[in-house]
Enzyme design. Sequence first.
Site, PDB file in Angstrom:
ATOM      1  N   THR A  20       6.722  -1.834   7.604  1.00 27.75           N
ATOM      2  CA  THR A  20       7.675  -1.978   6.500  1.00 27.75           C
ATOM      3  C   THR A  20       7.401  -0.982   5.378  1.00 27.75           C
ATOM      4  OG1 THR A  20       6.314  -3.729   5.531  1.00 27.75           O
ATOM      5  CG2 THR A  20       8.111  -4.401   6.981  1.00 27.75           C
ATOM      6  N   GLU A  42       0.810  -1.225   0.000  1.00 26.47           N
ATOM      7  CA  GLU A  42       0.000   0.000   0.000  1.00 26.47           C
ATOM      8  C   GLU A  42       0.840   1.270   0.000  1.00 26.47           C
ATOM      9  OE1 GLU A  42      -2.376  -3.190   2.213  1.00 26.47           O
ATOM     10  OE2 GLU A  42      -0.317  -2.444   2.189  1.00 26.47           O
ATOM     11  N   ASP A  63      11.810  22.899 -31.859  1.00 28.19           N
ATOM     12  CA  ASP A  63      12.224  21.719 -31.098  1.00 28.19           C
ATOM     13  C   ASP A  63      11.072  21.081 -30.327  1.00 28.19           C
ATOM     14  OD1 ASP A  63      14.989  21.845 -31.754  1.00 28.19           O
ATOM     15  OD2 ASP A  63      15.241  23.478 -30.328  1.00 28.19           O
ATOM     16  N   ASP A 101      21.512  19.648 -28.300  1.00 29.92           N
ATOM     17  CA  ASP A 101      21.797  20.790 -29.150  1.00 29.92           C
ATOM     18  C   ASP A 101      23.234  21.239 -28.876  1.00 29.92           C
ATOM     19  OD1 ASP A 101      21.384  22.819 -30.929  1.00 29.92           O
ATOM     20  OD2 ASP A 101      20.366  24.132 -29.508  1.00 29.92           O
ATOM     21  N   GLU A 160       5.165 -12.923   3.987  1.00 30.08           N
ATOM     22  CA  GLU A 160       3.886 -12.947   4.695  1.00 30.08           C
ATOM     23  C   GLU A 160       2.927 -13.957   4.051  1.00 30.08           C
ATOM     24  OE1 GLU A 160       2.222  -9.043   4.769  1.00 30.08           O
ATOM     25  OE2 GLU A 160       4.075  -8.116   5.454  1.00 30.08           O
TER      26      GLU A 160
END
Length: 897
Positions: free
Chosen positions: A723, A311, A631, A353, A696
Amino acid sequence: MSDTGTQSAGESGAQSLDRPSDERAGGSDTHWYARPVGDVFDALDSTESGLDSDAAASRLDAGGPNEITSSEGRSPLRVFLAQFSSALIWVLLGAAALSVAIGHTVDAVLIGIILLGNGVFGFVQEYRAEQSLEALRELATPEVTVRRDGTEQSVDATELVPGDVVVLQQGDVVPADCRVVEAQSLEVDEAALTGESMPVEKGVEPVDEGTPLAERTSVLYKGTSVTRGSAVAVVVETGMATEMGAIATELLSAEDSQTPLQRDLDTLGRRLGLGVAALSAIIVPLLYLGGTALVQAALTAISLAVAAIPEGLPAVVTLTLALGVRRMADENALVRTLPAVEGLGAVDVVCTDKTGTLTEGEMRLRAAWVDDDVTRFGGEDRPSSVEDGRLRRLLEIGVLCNDATGDDGDPTERALVAGASGCGIDVEALREERPRTDEVSFSSERRRMATVHDEEIYVKGAPQVVLDRSTRVLTADGPAELDDATRERIVEQVDAFAGDALRVLGFAYKDCGEDGGPEENLVFVGLQGLIDPPRSAVKDAIADTHRAGIDVKMVTGDNAVTASAIAAEIGIESDVLTGTEVAEMDDEALAKRAEAVDVFARMEPTHKVRVLKALQGNGHAVAMTGDGVNDAPALKNADIGIAMGVRGTDVAKEASDIVLLDDNYATIRNAIRRGRTIFDNVWKFVAYLLSANAAEVLLVFIASLFGYLILPAVQLLWINLLTDGLPALALGADPSGDVMDREPRSGETGIVDRPMLTLIGGMGLVATALMLGLMTYTLDGAPSVTPYAMTMVFTGFVALEFVKLYVVRWTRDTPLRSNPWLAASVAASLALHLAILYTPLRQYFGTVALGVADWGLIAGTLAVGAPLLALVGWGVRRVDPDSARHEVVDDGHDQAG
């Protein structure tokens, strides 16, 4: 006075849009620059007196206003919703829903806050980028002087139509593409269109078809500005049919591409989603058939699904990238799109360039010739004073026959003044001592300038022009006859200077009382050669970039001679491929040549995009630099677009991902180092989080097969919080190691590569085996999980995760004590865990207080596990040599992140 030497116009980014008529925005390919003025008026059904109002109104109705248009942009709502379209975001939304389902509303709220924060930040960045075309509209002038109904009048620039005759003065912005009808000492700054830093001389005479835009001296282009002289011109194209409009069309068609990190995280999200679904489909029937109640089996499956999803990953990625943005800003690189921070670190080709990026962007005196003596200027060769009277006279003429003052004036004339000043000549005192009393101004037709000072006349101009008007040459013994042999030597020296990519000027003088006109019967003094030299730090930066396994390709609008000379001076050894040659190649041939060639000259907008796509088609991640409007398509199509902040146009900046605040290539090198460091940190915490989640899942899955629910959902979520929380966030502040001594990472493998899979699998198995052993020992044959056994496994798992954290860092060669924030976060996380063991909070987690002997058992488990984890890390370093330290060259740069 502009360059009157041997080079043709076009320094950096000189561009053109030679396209078949069906590819042009306005459907026009009439080569106005190649047609005589009379033919142009006939084709437009106009005259030098211009149009009448009725004809202009009719054409305006038929052709539309003279403005740059764009497609309807996305609404703010659509931009915001797009922030939640990646696979990982959808998996995390599913995790939030699962958290609600098992009664963990707090976790769901935290996930929601994380996702909302990421969405808002991404929206702010992307919505600003959506405005890239708006800068094009600002290039139009509000009013322009036009000849209509037999008089000169001011009209709104948007009302111009083909056939209108406009009158332009110094300082005016060209309102449309125009064919020059009359010109008086006309020079135009085309930097907005081409990136060319030097003004371009313009005139009436047509040029050949196929001439690059940088050399189309008979045409003025929309958005450029008049820097000297005046002009009368007839409008030939307006709006989207102009060169600027064609570029806007290219910009509209450019596809927004994901950075490597965005692609990797999207792939990771999809795989996690499929894995979670498969896991849930397997675990429920297995547990139910093994005698577990259906509700309990479903609860376990949901817990495992939540445990499998990191998460905190979006929050950690966002924080790490944000830290990178702040640090890069301190290093003169302004990041406009957040993922570009890491994306720059993944590139393996930089197309850069020349003018102002590799070079200083200012002309400098590089060499001088007087009577067969050549003096070199630059670095240690520059004389601090001038002892030779002939050389001093040459430099003084360059100062006096000169209109530049301070920072104002033509770049070439400023360079002459700066060169003389650098040699000890007091410019102001000299000009006061010898004031100008008369002058004959420079013009593109004359290609020379003359000024009168008391009793002498000074002349400068194109070398051959000055030489043709000279009958004597200044020698050590004074003026001598200029014979054919001496003329030939001077011409050879001009060619030699030109071969070194120098812009060459000739200088002469005469006494006012001598025979002939003011510019005849001159004494030829010598030559001055000027160049825009490489920046001092660029050669080392190029070497560092090459050492990092990145190809550097110079892509410039300059001519091949200048491009090749500058490239060789900064360490780019390569053949030169010109824009004309690129246009003649098919895609397959270009793909092969683009791979082998590192210097591209006389490049035009379509050429740049073709080279870019050829490199991308060969599997490269490409960073492209640019500064002109032309460009913008290449910048937007590149994996990472880098605009120049000092001389760059607004359009180029808005189309880019990163803006260099100092226009210096060395800043790109520093940004690459920063980007690679960020990827290293992202790699570390993804590997860390996924290895924890894998352990886990394995532990709970295997224990469940024997009828034990060893880690309930609340404890799994707590482990994830510890964690995924502070330690993972602190990894984002890890310093760089040897990142510039590695080859670029492959864009095909993604972030979850073979070394990471080895790490996840190996560490997951070690942790699972250790915790299963600890569970078996503490259960001591009990038929069901006891609170004591659950607490021991729970605490042992948390402690082992922090050991794994430092092993993961070691695999990327990060020094042990280099990140005090990480040590503090580990200490804080352990304190939080102790709180749920020794405070009333333990009732919510199902834990019990542990004694000294219990901690000794956990310490013994860690003592066994640490060497095994280190062995896995050593194996990763063998699998991925880039993760281990190479032979590091100390480049003197700060490695402290």
